[in-house]
Every structure is written in C-alpha cells, then in structure tokens.
Design an enzyme around this catalytic site. Structure first.
Site, PDB file in Angstrom:
ATOM      1  N   GLU A  21       0.704  -1.155  -0.058  1.00  0.00           N
ATOM      2  CA  GLU A  21       0.062  -0.175  -0.134  1.00  0.00           C
ATOM      3  C   GLU A  21       0.816   1.244   0.178  1.00  0.00           C
ATOM      4  O   GLU A  21       0.845   1.887   0.989  1.00  0.00           O
ATOM      5  CB  GLU A  21      -0.860  -0.032   1.127  1.00  0.00           C
ATOM      6  CG  GLU A  21      -1.757  -1.118   1.193  1.00  0.00           C
ATOM      7  CD  GLU A  21      -2.980  -1.155   2.530  1.00  0.00           C
ATOM      8  OE1 GLU A  21      -2.695  -0.340   3.301  1.00  0.00           O
ATOM      9  OE2 GLU A  21      -3.707  -2.064   2.375  1.00  0.00           O
ATOM     10  N   GLU A  41      -5.761  -8.252  -0.054  1.00  0.00           N
ATOM     11  CA  GLU A  41      -6.317  -7.771   1.153  1.00  0.00           C
ATOM     12  C   GLU A  41      -7.905  -7.635   0.942  1.00  0.00           C
ATOM     13  O   GLU A  41      -8.187  -6.847   0.194  1.00  0.00           O
ATOM     14  CB  GLU A  41      -5.791  -6.669   2.023  1.00  0.00           C
ATOM     15  CG  GLU A  41      -4.492  -6.885   2.535  1.00  0.00           C
ATOM     16  CD  GLU A  41      -3.866  -5.716   3.162  1.00  0.00           C
ATOM     17  OE1 GLU A  41      -4.701  -4.956   3.894  1.00  0.00           O
ATOM     18  OE2 GLU A  41      -2.576  -5.706   3.451  1.00  0.00           O
TER      19      GLU A  41
HETATM   20  O1  IFM Z   1      -4.140  -3.625   8.965  1.00  0.00           O
HETATM   21  C1  IFM Z   1      -4.241  -2.841   7.811  1.00  0.00           C
HETATM   22  C2  IFM Z   1      -2.985  -3.402   7.035  1.00  0.00           C
HETATM   23  O2  IFM Z   1      -1.752  -2.994   7.662  1.00  0.00           O
HETATM   24  C3  IFM Z   1      -3.033  -2.650   5.818  1.00  0.00           C
HETATM   25  N1  IFM Z   1      -4.196  -2.712   5.017  1.00  0.00           N
HETATM   26  C4  IFM Z   1      -5.208  -2.333   5.595  1.00  0.00           C
HETATM   27  C5  IFM Z   1      -5.345  -3.022   6.965  1.00  0.00           C
HETATM   28  C6  IFM Z   1      -6.816  -2.750   7.600  1.00  0.00           C
HETATM   29  O3  IFM Z   1      -6.869  -1.127   7.925  1.00  0.00           O
END
Ligand code: IFM
Length: 443
Positions: free
Chosen positions: A170, A354
């Site tokens: 990210e 994710e």
């Molecule tokens: O916990 C985070 C993760 O570290 C990165 N993506 C989003 C998740 C939820 O906020």
C-alpha cells in the site's frame, strides 16, 4: 452458523485462497534483536495511537508462528501472505544484518513449506528502521538504494523459496496517509514531504523489483490499496472533488508503475515539490511485474470544501459500516477489478491481496459469532466471482487478517482477525468466519 456461499469450484482453476498478516502488526517487535522503527517513536508520542499502544509484543507470532501456520493450514488456505520487517533484518536499516532476524524468516519460510503453504512475501509493510527515518525516511531519494540493499539481504536468504514477492504494501499509506494526512508514522502533514514520498516509494518499489529479478526470483508483483470515490451529490463540484480523490488515492501510484506517468490534476499541485529529475525515474519505476495486488475495503463519499488544494473532504455515507466506520461497498471491488484490467494491467493476473472487516467480536463460551464478517466475505466473493466470470484475470483472494492484531493508530481495539486473539493471554480462538471458510475451502 451462517456459511460461505461459495466453493473453490466457483472460481477459476488454480485460484489461490490465502490469509494475510504483516510483521509489525503480529510478530512482537521487542523480540529477536529487531531495531527501533518509526512506529515505536510515533506510538510513544501522546495523541498518535489509541492508548499509546505499540507492537513490541503484539500477537507474539515471533514465538508462536508454528501454531499460527497450523491454523492457516487447517482452514484449507493455499497461501500465506506475510511481510518481513526491515528493522528485524537490519536493525540500523543499513549495514550489518541481524542473524536472529534472518534465521526467523528462514524458519518461518520452511515451516510454511512443510505445511504445503505457498509463501507470498511483502518486503515492506511500514516499520521503517528509525535510523533511516532520522535521515528523512521516505522523503530522502536515497531510500530507493537502501531498500534495494535490504531486498538483496532478505531475499538473498529466503527468496529462493518464495511463491511470490511484492516490495511494498500500500504505497498510498506509506506516502499520503503518513506524510500528508499525518495519521501514520512519521505523522507529517506536509505537501512537500508527501510529494517526495509518493515518488520515492515507487522508485524503491522498482529498485527492489530489479534486485529480486537479479537474484533470479519470479512472480513479482505490486500491491496497491483502493477506495472507491463517491461524489456526495450530482453537482459538478462534487464530481470534480471525487475525481481528484480518485486520482490521488487510486490512480497516481498505479499510473506510475503501469503507465510511466502521473495524473495531471495531481501533478499540478505536487510537481513543484518533486525531486529534480523525477521524470527520469520511470524506467526503474516501470520495471515489469508479473501480477498486480488490490487491497480493498470500502468507498469514501467525497465533498468539495473550502481551503487549499485538494479542497475536498470525506463525509459520512449512508451504507452499513464496519467497526472501522467504513461503509460496506462490495461493488467497489468489482469496479476496480474491471477498471484496473481495462486501463492499467491488461492480461496480468490480479490478486485481491487484502479484503476483510473489523468487527467488535466477543469471545463467549469458547466461541466468537461473527456473522457480519461472513456476510462481508460472501458479498465481496460474489463480486470477485462476477468479475472472473466476465473475463477479468483475477487469480486469488487473501483475507485480511489471519489474527486480530495491531491496527496501527487504532491500537488493538479493531478486530480484523478470522482468529480471535486475547491480548492478555495471547490465546487464539478461531471465529465462526474461520470455521465457515474452513468448511468452504476443504470441501
Ligand atoms: O491493518 C491494515 C493493514 O496493515 C494494511 N491494509 C489495511 C489493513 C486494515 O486497516
């Protein structure tokens, strides 16, 4: 107990199901000789993190990783997406590696392989070594070289056994959330810092990609987070505000890697702050990748507002929300899968690296009923399937997260896990969502 509405047969052949975590959020950074990170100092500063919580113990995955991998295996997942802590591997960020850190990731890798789990590594998931932060961190162009050296050291040790690798998790969070909005370490609110971080994080991505290619690694990717930008109303001003939010959040970094250009409406504000010669970095930034990862959770409703650029703000939306206050909007995932393939990545495999939700889960009589999470997963899997059926080359889906863990500035309160963690005893208890996935994946 509600169930998962899908089986493997609903998805393309060889579709990967996995669970995801990250190093600082679960390992326990106080163990094994890891060096201090900018998250430790950010958390130690009053007002930055709920209850000033930090990651020094977290889920103690450092000592309990075998148990955690057993849980991944028993659920029927194919793959485990984990990350490597730069400060655990190189406590100073540069120079001498920490043998204990390298040994840990070596053992973790072998333990995955022993269980038949595919190791999917992300090299950097936000715990920048403090000595590098002291030298300007992501604002300093030299970080690309430092990160390349880290990639060489950690992948020189475990790269031969990785199923896949991506340099940075990210990049928007690394750069914008942390240097423009100030919500994450290092907590800056500065357009010049943000502009430089946005560019340097991509230069670091490309540099590490080239290092890993040089080591002979394959199946290298790039992982971005996405939020659908919904205009608050039909006015031209709201449409423009949402389009700018989309350009900063979703298009800038993707455009850098896959088109070798940044959106004009963002450049208009950031260009004066970019490092000299930034245009010459695109050949490195555009180093070819083999897949693209999408992290997707929600949409934001965007309204224009007074004030300096970008002159927009997030406003409360009408949809049901998760414990994070994030609207549940599965259509956004569907739209991003289509748009990413159509406008950026073509035939390249797309992975949802994710997706998941935080929920105020409670352990009662040895169980955790989380029907809301099962419904969330079903709604998003339906959109993944729809996109796949329509020809989008989607190749996998990873749940965030295996365990309840350290949710950064929100501390330990927001529970994203398929497995409940008691942060006193550290006992793990599979939630109903874990059991439902297990039923669906092992059938
Ligand atoms: O916990 C985070 C993760 O570290 C990165 N993506 C989003 C998740 C939820 O906020």
């Amino acid at each position: 107990m509600t169930k998962i509405d899908f089986t493997r047969a609903d998805f393309p052949e060889n579709f990967l199901f996995g669970a995801a975590t990250s190093s600082y959020q679960i390992e326990g950074h106080g163990f094994g000789g890891a060096g201090p990170t900018h998250w430790d100092s950010f958390a130690a500063t009053p007002g930055n993190v709920v209850r000033a919580e930090h990651g020094l113990r977290a889920c103690d995955h450092y000592h309990r990783f075998e148990e955690d991998l057993d849980l991944i295996k028993a659920a029927g997942f194919d793959a485990y997406r984990f990350s490597t802590s730069w400060a655990r591997v190189m406590p100073e960020g540069r120079g001498e590696p920490n043998p204990e850190g390298l040994d840990f990731y070596d053992r973790l890798t072998d333990a995955m392989l022993e269980r038949g789990l595919k190791p999917c590594v992300t090299l950097y998931h936000w715990e920048l070594p403090q000595p590098l932060a002291d030298m300007g961190g992501w604002r300093n162009r030299d970080i690309a070289g430092w990160f390349g050296d880290f990639a060489e050291v950690i992948m020189g040790r475990i790269g031969d056994r990785m199923h896949s690798a991506a340099p940075v998790n990210e990049p928007w969070c690394v750069a914008w959330l942390s240097h423009f909005q100030g919500h994450h370490a290092p907590g800056l609110r500065d357009i010049r810092a943000a502009a430089r971080a946005m560019h340097n994080v991509l230069l670091a991505h490309g540099t590490a990609t080239q290092v890993m290619r040089g080591l002979g690694m394959q199946n290298l990717g790039a992982i971005f987070n996405f939020e659908w930008a919904q205009p608050v109303d039909d006015s031209a001003a709201a449409q423009d505000a949402a389009a700018l939010y989309d350009a900063i959040y979703n298009r800038f970094l993707l455009g850098g890697v896959f088109k070798g250009e940044y959106p004009a409406e963002v450049l208009a504000a950031l260009e004066p702050h970019l490092p000299e010669g930034w245009q010459d970095d695109f050949p490195v930034i555009q180093s070819p990748v083999d897949w693209c990862g999408l992290n997707y959770y929600t949409r934001k409703v965007i309204a224009p507002c007074d004030g300096p650029w970008p002159a927009h703000e997030e406003v409360d939306g009408p949809l049901p929300k998760t414990q994070m206050g994030w609207e549940i909007y599965p259509d956004g995932l569907y739209k991003f899968l289509h748009r990413t393939a159509a406008e950026y990545t073509g035939d390249l495999p797309l992975l949802i690296t994710e997706n998941g939700m935080a929920n105020p889960d409670v352990l009662q009589n040895g169980a955790v009923a989380d029907p809301a999470r099962i419904a969330y997963i079903n709604a998003h899997l339906a959109k993944v399937k729809q996109a796949a059926d329509e020809g989008v080359p989607v190749a996998g889906y990873f749940l965030w997260s295996l365990l309840d863990n350290y949710e950064w500035a929100l501390g330990y309160e927001k529970r994203f896990g398929l497995v409940h963690v008691d942060f006193e005893s550290l006992q793990r208890t599979p939630k109903d969502s874990y059991k439902a996935l297990m039923f669906a994946l092992t059938r």
